[in-house]
Design an enzyme around this catalytic site. Structure first.
Site, PDB file in Angstrom:
ATOM      1  N   ASN A  95      21.742 -24.194 -42.651  1.00  0.00           N
ATOM      2  CA  ASN A  95      21.627 -24.357 -44.061  1.00  0.00           C
ATOM      3  C   ASN A  95      21.301 -22.933 -44.898  1.00  0.00           C
ATOM      4  O   ASN A  95      20.801 -22.024 -44.042  1.00  0.00           O
ATOM      5  CB  ASN A  95      20.424 -25.244 -44.723  1.00  0.00           C
ATOM      6  CG  ASN A  95      21.165 -25.956 -46.068  1.00  0.00           C
ATOM      7  OD1 ASN A  95      21.941 -25.265 -46.589  1.00  0.00           O
ATOM      8  ND2 ASN A  95      21.539 -27.210 -45.767  1.00  0.00           N
ATOM      9  N   HIS A 125       2.911  -8.251 -34.329  1.00  0.00           N
ATOM     10  CA  HIS A 125       2.270  -7.197 -33.960  1.00  0.00           C
ATOM     11  C   HIS A 125       0.834  -7.696 -33.484  1.00  0.00           C
ATOM     12  O   HIS A 125       0.548  -8.716 -33.654  1.00  0.00           O
ATOM     13  CB  HIS A 125       1.773  -6.221 -35.144  1.00  0.00           C
ATOM     14  CG  HIS A 125       2.951  -5.653 -35.766  1.00  0.00           C
ATOM     15  ND1 HIS A 125       3.662  -4.570 -35.328  1.00  0.00           N
ATOM     16  CD2 HIS A 125       3.789  -5.932 -36.912  1.00  0.00           C
ATOM     17  CE1 HIS A 125       4.505  -4.207 -35.911  1.00  0.00           C
ATOM     18  NE2 HIS A 125       4.578  -5.162 -36.887  1.00  0.00           N
ATOM     19  N   ALA A 169       9.471 -30.690 -43.512  1.00  0.00           N
ATOM     20  CA  ALA A 169       9.714 -29.363 -44.393  1.00  0.00           C
ATOM     21  C   ALA A 169       8.364 -28.765 -44.686  1.00  0.00           C
ATOM     22  O   ALA A 169       7.347 -29.372 -44.734  1.00  0.00           O
ATOM     23  CB  ALA A 169      10.308 -29.998 -45.859  1.00  0.00           C
TER      24      ALA A 169
END
Length: 197
Positions: A95, A125, A169
């Protein structure tokens, strides 16, 4: 803290399968040049008319370094930093507003659904301050068949999301997700009741 007052030793590698690219080398310069190219390609992709499917597929093939499955659907805007590290299964849907930071490799299985604003990040990192600016760390992400990743979720380097799982979500996935699992972020907690006007 340890009994002597010192902080406990931190393992050098916090991510499974982590590898390192030393900065300021010919290899890191080649990586930076590829990133520059792909950033320009994604800018071009995102400027195309939405209904110009042929042009979008052409630019996506350039981003990913070759042919892409005919059943792949990626809605713009879309962002990628390397492109050569991603492979797609069949019937994948991505999406709007997603980020694929794929230097470490992203494998996406069949019938995967990726919600808006999802970030799949394979690079970073070192945690250790004395190494942080000298290396780019990277580890692969594997998303197995039939996974659904909800809006604004983030998947971190070295993670595998097992077949048929759902990532809710807003979740930050920093550990492997077993097959056929549902993982969600912390639920909303009511801190206090507000008085009406």
């Amino acid at each position: 803290m340890a009994a002597n007052g010192a902080l406990p030793a931190v393992p050098r590698c916090l991510v499974r399968n982590e590898q390192r690219l030393r900065t300021r080398t010919p290899e890191s310069r080649a990586f930076a040049e590829r990133v520059q190219l792909v950033m320009n390609l994604t800018a071009r992709l995102n400027a195309l008319p939405f209904d110009d499917l042929d042009a979008r597929r052409t630019v996506l093939a350039e981003i990913f370094g070759g042919p892409i499955p005919g059943s792949l659907s990626i809605l713009p805007p879309f962002y990628c930093d390397y492109g050569l590290g991603t492979s797609f299964g069949e019937r994948v849907f991505i999406n709007q507003g997603c980020f694929l930071l794929d230097y470490g490799g992203i494998t996406i299985g069949d019938r995967v659904l990726i919600g808006p604003r999802v970030t799949l990040s394979t690079a970073g990192h070192p945690v250790e301050l004395n190494e942080r600016y000298d290396f780019i760390t990277h580890a692969p992400i594997v998303i197995e068949d039939d996974v659904w990743i909800g809006a604004a979720a983030t998947v971190t380097p070295g993670v595998t999301i097992g077949r048929g799982s759902v990532v809710g979500a807003g979740a930050v996935v920093a550990k492997d997700v077993p097959p056929l699992s549902l993982v969600t972020p912390t639920s909303a907690v009511q801190r206090r009741h507000l008085l009406p006007r």
